[in-house]
Scaffold this active site. Sequence first.
Site, PDB file in Angstrom:
ATOM      1  N   SER A 118       0.774  -1.224   0.035  1.00 41.14           N
ATOM      2  CA  SER A 118      -0.053  -0.011  -0.043  1.00 41.14           C
ATOM      3  C   SER A 118       0.764   1.286  -0.043  1.00 41.14           C
ATOM      4  O   SER A 118       2.254   1.261  -0.117  1.00 41.14           O
ATOM      5  CB  SER A 118      -0.754   0.019   1.146  1.00 41.14           C
ATOM      6  OG  SER A 118      -1.702  -1.196   1.263  1.00 41.14           O
ATOM      7  N   HIS A 123       0.355  15.905   1.315  1.00 42.24           N
ATOM      8  CA  HIS A 123       0.761  17.371   0.572  1.00 42.24           C
ATOM      9  C   HIS A 123       0.172  18.359   1.425  1.00 42.24           C
ATOM     10  O   HIS A 123      -0.986  18.238   1.934  1.00 42.24           O
ATOM     11  CB  HIS A 123       0.253  17.296  -0.591  1.00 42.24           C
ATOM     12  CG  HIS A 123       0.565  16.011  -1.594  1.00 42.24           C
ATOM     13  ND1 HIS A 123       1.990  16.014  -2.216  1.00 42.24           N
ATOM     14  CD2 HIS A 123      -0.039  14.867  -1.869  1.00 42.24           C
ATOM     15  CE1 HIS A 123       1.888  14.793  -2.870  1.00 42.24           C
ATOM     16  NE2 HIS A 123       0.728  14.163  -2.744  1.00 42.24           N
ATOM     17  N   CYS A 146      -4.650  -2.378   0.411  1.00 40.64           N
ATOM     18  CA  CYS A 146      -4.963  -3.335  -0.296  1.00 40.64           C
ATOM     19  C   CYS A 146      -5.134  -4.643   0.705  1.00 40.64           C
ATOM     20  O   CYS A 146      -4.076  -5.217   1.131  1.00 40.64           O
ATOM     21  CB  CYS A 146      -4.011  -3.864  -1.314  1.00 40.64           C
ATOM     22  SG  CYS A 146      -4.835  -5.185  -2.234  1.00 40.64           S
TER      23      CYS A 146
END
Length: 270
Positions: A118, A123, A146
């Site tokens: 994963s 940001h 996942c």
Amino acid sequence: MTLTPEQRIELHDFNNLTKSLSFNMYDICFTKTKAEREAYINYIDEQYNADRLTKILTDVADIIGAHVLNIAKQDYEPQGASVTVLIAEGPVEEAPDTAFHESPGPLPESAVFHLDKSHITVHTYPEYHPYEGISTFRSDIDVSTCGEISPLKALNYMIHSFDTDIMTMDYRVRGFTRDVNGHKLFIDHSINSIQNYIPDEVKRCFDMIDVNIYQENIFHTKCRLKEFDLNNYLFGYKKDKLSAEEQKEITGKLRHEMDEIYYGKNIDQS
């Protein structure tokens, strides 16, 4: 709902459902002068630089029991930062009973979960209004896993990692896995709201709205801080330095900014 190992659905192969959580937070500040605005941006850049954000993301990885494979981080000029962490599943002898428990997740010191390959990214976006004296800091964190474990277990810690006025959260389950008979499973746990993963003491501090599309396994929650103290939105001084008229004007500008962010549209002040 908590499933015991006996109740778990036996799968044909590994669980390859993709679960994605997007966590967005906003911090609002009134910066009257250019010097105040620059000082606020510098403060934000220092508080949430690439190193600090890396610490937050590695803590998230710890909470969900992931092994960090690689870290890429960058501080930008003139402002902002980004971090990407690639993570992988660690060795697990038995899936924890709390894997499907719909409740606020642990903080880093009580991490127990593991997951498949994963990634986690963050940001930051410091910005300001050119005329109104409003500065806004936004941070976006995306956790994609996942497998069996949901990234919602890290939501509690992410909320505690930022001093936020407004939060928006999106959770979606994509793809499908199969049981031993080949029957497709498009989700592997019960959920009716992201709010179930937020502690009660946090929910009491926010006005909250849900927009959920259950048939598509899409869940959205947004939150706005209830309490408003002008002192918390002034940078470098307190409201007693302002006249009553100035306090009213600045409060109006701040609340207008928050309303537009919270409702996701421009609002005519007239």
